[in-house]
Design a protein around this motif. Structure first.
Motif, short mmCIF file in Angstrom:
data_model
loop_
_atom_site.label_atom_id
_atom_site.label_comp_id
_atom_site.label_asym_id
_atom_site.label_seq_id
_atom_site.Cartn_x
_atom_site.Cartn_y
_atom_site.Cartn_z
N TRP A 23 27.50 -62.66 23.49
CA TRP A 23 28.21 -63.57 22.59
C TRP A 23 27.43 -63.82 21.31
CZ3 TRP A 23 31.06 -68.05 25.59
CH2 TRP A 23 32.02 -67.47 26.44
N GLN A 24 26.09 -63.67 21.35
CA GLN A 24 25.30 -63.88 20.14
C GLN A 24 25.47 -62.74 19.15
OE1 GLN A 24 24.04 -62.47 22.78
NE2 GLN A 24 22.53 -60.95 22.14
N GLN A 25 26.18 -61.67 19.57
CA GLN A 25 26.37 -60.51 18.68
C GLN A 25 27.71 -60.53 17.96
OE1 GLN A 25 23.37 -57.31 20.84
NE2 GLN A 25 25.25 -56.60 19.90
N THR A 26 28.34 -61.68 17.90
CA THR A 26 29.58 -61.81 17.15
C THR A 26 29.61 -63.16 16.43
OG1 THR A 26 32.00 -62.02 17.33
CG2 THR A 26 30.72 -62.59 19.28
N PRO A 27 30.23 -63.23 15.25
CA PRO A 27 30.31 -64.51 14.54
C PRO A 27 31.37 -65.44 15.12
CG PRO A 27 31.43 -62.80 13.29
CD PRO A 27 30.77 -62.11 14.45
N LEU A 147 21.65 -64.09 11.45
CA LEU A 147 21.12 -62.78 11.11
C LEU A 147 21.85 -62.18 9.92
CD1 LEU A 147 20.68 -61.29 14.71
CD2 LEU A 147 18.86 -62.08 13.18
N ASN A 148 23.13 -62.41 9.84
CA ASN A 148 23.95 -61.80 8.81
C ASN A 148 23.74 -62.43 7.44
OD1 ASN A 148 26.08 -59.93 8.04
ND2 ASN A 148 27.43 -61.71 7.87
N HIS A 303 27.19 -54.73 11.95
CA HIS A 303 28.64 -54.56 11.85
C HIS A 303 29.16 -53.22 12.39
CE1 HIS A 303 29.23 -58.18 9.37
NE2 HIS A 303 28.04 -57.89 8.87
N LYS A 304 28.35 -52.19 12.38
CA LYS A 304 28.83 -50.87 12.78
C LYS A 304 28.26 -50.40 14.11
CE LYS A 304 29.14 -46.05 11.22
NZ LYS A 304 28.78 -45.09 10.15
N LEU A 307 27.25 -52.97 19.76
CA LEU A 307 27.98 -52.58 20.97
C LEU A 307 29.37 -53.19 21.01
CD1 LEU A 307 28.31 -51.29 23.75
CD2 LEU A 307 26.95 -53.16 24.72
N LEU A 308 29.52 -54.42 20.53
CA LEU A 308 30.85 -55.03 20.53
C LEU A 308 31.80 -54.27 19.62
CD1 LEU A 308 30.06 -58.85 20.50
CD2 LEU A 308 30.94 -57.48 22.39
N ASN A 309 31.33 -53.81 18.48
CA ASN A 309 32.17 -53.00 17.60
C ASN A 309 32.54 -51.68 18.28
OD1 ASN A 309 33.40 -52.43 14.92
ND2 ASN A 309 31.89 -50.78 14.92
#
Length: 319
Positions: A23-27, A147-148, A303-304, A307-309
């Motif tokens: 969940w920390q890998q998405t805004p 991070l972003n 963004h690219k 893993l979620l992408n």
């Protein structure tokens, strides 16, 4: 949009298998990314990710004593019972470990067994059904938005290395020997990690890798495997996301995935490599020269390569 739920199972001991995994890998809230929501423990997901899942080993000839011991042990978990009713074509098998000589046969076995349960099977080696790089996960506790959007953190020290004392393969032992050589040459860097030898002069294990990277200009990002064009791990992602310039030892996958100048190539794990580290880390000049490339690489990772992408793009193929 009709969101699809992605569940997950893994045998990877360093992976936190909780309901909010990734969940920390998405805004967005609740693991949302594009057309998916990552719900590792979902009881009836639309898709299932088997992430470094270790299938039962090949049966070996057993002595009478082994057979008696087996009867006393708990029975092996039936793999099918862990798949939560997800159809085969929607089950993804991603192997994340490198094809070290000591584990190649085991990995081949996992791929073979996976064909019974999974519609997509991939790993960072040439003998995988679908050879490919590992989609990026990272091990900082910072949120995606932090991070972003963050400015460059204050850099106050030259170089760090976060590693472990694992020595179960020849490649691991080579890395530990290089560590010893670096310290014998009195190269200035701060060492962090778990289970390191007492002689390694470590600053100890970190609860958050950010603290061992963000204050440094450079990070030694040394893979356990550098012999193919597929394997690249979080060692590189973590360093770049902390705005370090990685001094990287690994295969050529990084060159395909990241912009030129966003990392430096460590030539070898020997005297030549030691001299290179000493020269580069003597000043922050290389970091300043790479600053824009690091910024570009961070956006690609977030963004690219995320893993979620990757999962979102995989699910899109079924819509």
């Amino acid at each position: 949009m009709n969101l699809k739920t992605v569940g997950m199972i893994s045998s990877y001991r360093n992976l936190d298998q909780r309901g909010d995994w990734l969940w920390q890998q998405t805004p967005h809230q609740f693991g949302l990314w594009g057309n998916i929501k990552m719900q590792a423990l979902a009881p009836q997901p639309d898709f299932l990710l088997m992430y470094q899942y270790d299938f039962p080993k090949k049966p070996q000839p057993q002595s009478l004593i082994d057979k008696l011991r087996k009867k006393l042990q708990k029975p092996n978990v039936d793999v099918s019972s862990r798949l939560r009713g997800v159809p085969k074509e929607r089950i993804i098998y991603l192997l994340r470990e490198p094809p070290l000589e000591e584990v190649v046969e085991k990995n081949k076995h996992y791929y073979q067994v996976a064909t019974k349960y999974c519609g997509y099977i991939s790993g960072p080696d040439d003998f995988a059904p679908v050879p490919d790089y590992m989609p990026a996960i990272w091990y900082h506790n910072n949120s995606f938005q932090e991070l972003n959007e963050m400015p460059v953190p204050e850099k106050v020290a030259p170089c760090s290395w976060i590693t472990s004392g694992i020595n179960r393969t020849a490649n691991h032992r080579q890395r530990l020997q290089f560590l010893e050589s670096l310290q014998n040459h009195q190269i200035k860097f701060d060492l962090y990690g778990r289970n390191l030898p007492v002689s390694a002069k470590s600053r100890g294990e970190l609860g958050n890798k950010w603290h061992g990277m963000a204050p440094y200009y450079y990070n030694l990002s040394i893979e356990n495997y550098a012999e193919n064009s597929w394997y690249v791990s979080e060692k590189l992602w973590d360093a770049l996301l902390a705005w370090c310039l990685p001094i990287y030892y690994g295969g050529s996958a990084a060159d395909k995935l990241l912009p030129p100048g966003s990392f430096l190539r460590l030539p070898s794990l020997d005297e030549k490599g030691i001299a290179y580290i000493q020269e580069v880390t003597a000043t922050p000049d290389a970091w300043y020269a790479a600053k824009d490339a690091i910024a570009e690489a961070r956006q690609i990772i977030l963004h690219k390569l995320n893993l979620l992408n990757w999962l979102s793009e995989f699910v899109t193929k079924f819509s």
